[in-house]
Design a protein around this motif. Structure first.
Motif, mmCIF file in Angstrom:
data_model
loop_
_atom_site.group_PDB
_atom_site.id
_atom_site.type_symbol
_atom_site.label_atom_id
_atom_site.label_comp_id
_atom_site.label_asym_id
_atom_site.label_seq_id
_atom_site.Cartn_x
_atom_site.Cartn_y
_atom_site.Cartn_z
ATOM 1 N N GLY A 155 0.797 -1.213 0.000
ATOM 2 C CA GLY A 155 0.000 0.000 0.000
ATOM 3 C C GLY A 155 0.828 1.260 0.000
ATOM 4 N N LEU B 118 -2.992 6.196 5.860
ATOM 5 C CA LEU B 118 -3.011 5.192 4.807
ATOM 6 C C LEU B 118 -3.889 5.689 3.672
ATOM 7 C CD1 LEU B 118 -2.212 2.324 3.854
ATOM 8 C CD2 LEU B 118 -4.270 1.491 5.002
ATOM 9 N N ASP C 36 -4.437 0.596 -0.130
ATOM 10 C CA ASP C 36 -3.711 -0.658 -0.021
ATOM 11 C C ASP C 36 -4.402 -1.740 -0.826
ATOM 12 O OD1 ASP C 36 -4.676 -1.576 3.431
ATOM 13 O OD2 ASP C 36 -5.862 -1.434 1.596
#
Length: 120
Positions: A35, A47, A50
């Motif tokens: 990711g 994040l 991913d």
């Protein structure tokens, strides 16, 4: 032991596009997931996207419909296609790889990052 090298960052105008690449030293088909994170000074890493071994993907809400994560197992490379870029996307982008190392345990490898700057 796995090494990750990001490339493709740079300076683009709002509305433009960039394609980030993450080249791995090992076989990415053996990884549990790969990711992309990003970080702006003064903020925690988040994040962005991913992809698991099975091909399922996840995206942070702010990039849905604009970013696409993909991979080429034959080249051991993961990509992040970024379209309709906004100044808020400015950050250092980091590639990550997760590998199973035991029952219920995971090893995470980080790349060194590549700078993305979106500005007029």
């Amino acid at each position: 032991q796995v090494q990750l090298v990001e490339s493709g960052g740079g300076l683009v105008q709002p509305g433009g596009s960039l394609r980030l690449s993450c080249a791995a030293s090992g076989s990415i088909s053996s990884f549990y997931a790969m990711g992309w994170y990003r970080q702006t000074p003064g903020k925690r890493r988040e994040l962005v996207a991913d992809m698991t071994r099975g091909g399922s993907t996840n995206y942070i809400d702010s990039v849905k419909g604009r970013f696409t994560i993909s991979r080429d197992n034959s080249e051991n490379t993961v990509y992040l296609q970024m379209n309709s870029l906004k100044p808020e996307d400015t950050a250092v982008y980091y590639c990550i790889a997760d590998q199973e190392s035991g029952i219920g345990t995971m090893r995470r490898t980080w790349g060194r990052g590549t700078q993305v700057t979106v500005s007029s």
